[in-house]
Design a protein around this motif. Structure first.
Motif, short mmCIF file in Angstrom:
data_model
loop_
_atom_site.label_atom_id
_atom_site.label_comp_id
_atom_site.label_asym_id
_atom_site.label_seq_id
_atom_site.Cartn_x
_atom_site.Cartn_y
_atom_site.Cartn_z
N LEU A 23 0.98 -1.40 0.02
CA LEU A 23 0.31 0.06 0.25
C LEU A 23 1.05 1.49 0.14
O LEU A 23 0.33 2.49 -0.54
CB LEU A 23 -0.62 -0.38 1.18
CG LEU A 23 -1.78 -0.69 1.12
CD1 LEU A 23 -2.86 -1.06 2.36
CD2 LEU A 23 -3.30 -0.84 -0.05
N GLY A 24 2.03 0.50 0.45
CA GLY A 24 3.12 2.20 0.85
C GLY A 24 2.75 2.99 2.13
O GLY A 24 1.65 2.96 3.09
N ARG A 25 3.37 4.12 1.76
CA ARG A 25 2.94 4.51 3.41
C ARG A 25 1.29 5.23 3.68
O ARG A 25 1.10 5.36 4.77
CB ARG A 25 4.56 5.83 3.71
CG ARG A 25 4.33 6.72 4.70
CD ARG A 25 5.59 7.21 5.38
NE ARG A 25 5.10 8.88 4.86
CZ ARG A 25 6.01 10.08 4.49
NH1 ARG A 25 7.58 10.33 4.70
NH2 ARG A 25 5.48 10.98 4.66
N HIS A 26 2.35 6.25 2.97
CA HIS A 26 0.23 6.73 2.75
C HIS A 26 -0.77 5.83 2.21
O HIS A 26 -2.19 6.16 3.42
CB HIS A 26 -0.10 7.76 1.42
CG HIS A 26 -1.44 8.59 1.26
ND1 HIS A 26 -1.30 9.22 2.01
CD2 HIS A 26 -2.62 8.11 0.31
CE1 HIS A 26 -2.73 10.09 1.49
NE2 HIS A 26 -3.56 9.11 0.58
N GLY A 27 -0.71 5.15 1.66
CA GLY A 27 -1.82 3.87 1.85
C GLY A 27 -2.25 2.98 2.87
O GLY A 27 -3.08 3.24 3.08
N LEU A 28 -1.09 2.66 3.67
CA LEU A 28 -1.48 1.87 4.77
C LEU A 28 -1.82 2.89 6.27
O LEU A 28 -2.47 2.69 7.20
CB LEU A 28 -0.06 1.25 5.49
CG LEU A 28 0.26 1.17 6.53
CD1 LEU A 28 -0.54 -0.11 6.37
CD2 LEU A 28 1.81 0.60 6.86
N SER A 29 -1.12 3.79 6.06
CA SER A 29 -1.88 4.56 6.61
C SER A 29 -3.40 5.28 6.88
O SER A 29 -3.62 5.48 7.72
CB SER A 29 -0.86 6.35 6.69
OG SER A 29 -1.63 7.36 7.62
N GLU A 30 -3.43 5.31 5.72
CA GLU A 30 -5.50 5.56 5.23
C GLU A 30 -5.81 4.35 5.28
O GLU A 30 -6.99 4.22 6.53
CB GLU A 30 -5.71 5.97 3.80
CG GLU A 30 -5.00 7.51 3.04
CD GLU A 30 -6.48 8.15 4.13
OE1 GLU A 30 -7.42 8.40 4.52
OE2 GLU A 30 -5.57 9.20 4.96
N SER A 31 -5.25 2.78 4.96
CA SER A 31 -6.44 1.72 5.96
C SER A 31 -6.55 1.76 7.44
O SER A 31 -7.50 0.90 8.08
CB SER A 31 -5.43 0.51 4.95
OG SER A 31 -4.50 0.24 5.15
N SER A 32 -4.87 2.25 7.87
CA SER A 32 -5.33 2.43 9.65
C SER A 32 -6.37 2.88 10.06
O SER A 32 -6.84 2.25 11.02
CB SER A 32 -3.70 2.16 10.16
OG SER A 32 -2.70 1.33 9.69
#
Length: 179
Positions: free
Chosen positions: A2-11
């Motif tokens: 997901l990448g840094r941004h995607g992981l942060s958003e999914s969390s």
């Protein structure tokens, strides 16, 4: 992936989903492990001990009834006994979350000890149906199930017996080696 941004958003979405569910269920259940603002992490733990004390109902009665609503029961009695660990992911839709909350609230108010109710149980003859509630209540406890029903394949089994007497329908190691 997901990448840094995607992981942060999914969390963030997983946290939002868990806290939304906690807010929906907190009037009906005791929630364990909330912070001082009443918030939970990415999961929530609801206490089912009250069922064990009332009318000889077990956590299994609660969780098996979730199958009548089309839900696979979440983890039970871990990390704390007599609790159910609900861990909504970032991929759950609001509709699914609301349906799970509605089912969980209705079960709190109307726990059926004979759950789950697969089709072969619902189709029993009038003489064989000996439950203190109607087939309709068992099969379609909430309106959305009339359009979208997942039927459990088996009825109540003895969990302890099943855990101690495993039956495997798969081929033996020897049979697989020769194929």
């Amino acid at each position: 992936m997901l990448g840094r941004h995607g992981l942060s958003e999914s969390s963030k979405i997983a946290l939002l989903n868990a806290n939304y569910m906690a807010s929906q269920l907190s009037e009906h259940y005791t929630l364990r492990y909330k912070n001082n603002k009443g918030r939970v992490a990415h999961e929530l733990l609801i206490d089912l001990a009250e069922f064990d004390k009332a009318a000889d109902l077990k956590v299994a009665d609660f969780t098996k009834h979730l199958q009548d609503y089309g839900f696979h029961p979440p983890t039970c009695s871990w990390p704390t006994s007599m609790c159910m660990l609900i861990e909504p992911t970032e991929s759950e839709t609001l509709e699914e979350i609301d349906q799970f909350c509605d089912a969980t609230i209705q079960i709190h108010n109307n726990l059926l000890k004979n759950a789950p109710h697969p089709q072969h149980i619902i189709a029993l003859s009038d003489a064989e149906w000996n439950r203190p509630y109607s087939r309709r209540e068992a099969a379609y406890p909430l309106p959305y199930l009339e359009e979208k029903k997942f039927w459990p394949t088996v009825s109540r089994i003895d969990d302890a017996y099943g855990d101690l007497n495993l039956i495997c329908d798969c081929p033996s190691v020897e049979e697989l080696a020769h194929s």
